[in-house]
Design a protein around this motif. Sequence first.
Motif, short mmCIF file in Angstrom:
data_model
loop_
_atom_site.label_atom_id
_atom_site.label_comp_id
_atom_site.label_asym_id
_atom_site.label_seq_id
_atom_site.Cartn_x
_atom_site.Cartn_y
_atom_site.Cartn_z
N ALA A 159 0.89 -1.30 0.06
CA ALA A 159 0.08 -0.04 -0.26
C ALA A 159 0.77 1.31 0.07
O ALA A 159 0.46 2.30 0.81
N GLY A 160 1.87 1.30 -0.56
CA GLY A 160 2.93 2.24 -1.11
C GLY A 160 3.97 2.46 -0.19
O GLY A 160 4.65 3.32 -0.03
N GLU A 161 4.07 1.82 0.98
CA GLU A 161 5.18 1.66 1.96
C GLU A 161 5.98 0.74 1.57
O GLU A 161 5.76 -0.67 1.42
N LYS A 186 2.18 -6.19 7.69
CA LYS A 186 2.61 -4.65 7.43
C LYS A 186 1.11 -4.10 7.21
O LYS A 186 0.90 -2.85 7.64
N LEU A 187 0.61 -4.88 6.19
CA LEU A 187 -0.76 -4.35 5.80
C LEU A 187 -1.79 -3.91 6.84
O LEU A 187 -2.28 -3.06 7.36
N VAL A 188 -1.83 -5.01 7.94
CA VAL A 188 -2.57 -4.67 9.16
C VAL A 188 -2.08 -3.71 10.00
O VAL A 188 -2.80 -2.90 10.56
N GLU A 189 -0.99 -3.60 10.18
CA GLU A 189 -0.36 -2.44 10.89
C GLU A 189 -0.57 -1.25 10.29
O GLU A 189 -0.91 -0.03 10.87
N GLN A 190 -0.63 -1.04 8.93
CA GLN A 190 -1.10 0.34 8.35
C GLN A 190 -2.44 0.58 8.54
O GLN A 190 -2.85 1.79 9.09
N VAL A 191 -3.26 -0.41 8.44
CA VAL A 191 -4.89 -0.11 8.73
C VAL A 191 -5.12 0.17 10.32
O VAL A 191 -5.69 1.26 10.38
N ALA A 192 -4.26 -0.46 11.05
CA ALA A 192 -4.48 -0.17 12.55
C ALA A 192 -4.15 1.16 12.77
O ALA A 192 -4.63 2.02 13.58
N ARG A 193 -2.87 1.71 12.17
CA ARG A 193 -2.20 2.87 12.36
C ARG A 193 -3.52 4.29 11.83
O ARG A 193 -3.63 5.16 12.54
N ARG A 194 -3.88 3.56 10.56
CA ARG A 194 -4.60 4.79 10.08
C ARG A 194 -5.96 4.99 10.74
O ARG A 194 -6.66 5.89 10.71
#
Length: 104
Positions: free
Chosen positions: A16-18, A65-73
Amino acid sequence: QEYLGAGGDPVVAEVAGEEIPASEFYRYYSQLERSARAMGDPLDPAQFERADFRRAQLEAFARSKLVEQVARREGFRISDEAVVQNLTQTPIFQADGQFSLEAY
């Protein structure tokens, strides 16, 4: 240029861009290998050398990492107490049934 040290840390995936640098994935992969050994997992050490196994682990890492991104967002948070409780109760970080800083 990379062989001269000018190339930096190569990117092994993008989620997702990261970008996921190779060094971050290799840390994860090394921890996975140590965890399997510490927990007495009957995995054949040669399995960690197989390309298909590495690819599967890279995909699993990318999903995390995708789960981390969603959680952060979404602003999800976990308390310090929950982190400490999880770490101290994780078998790989224990020695004789107690949390071990050395194992951690």
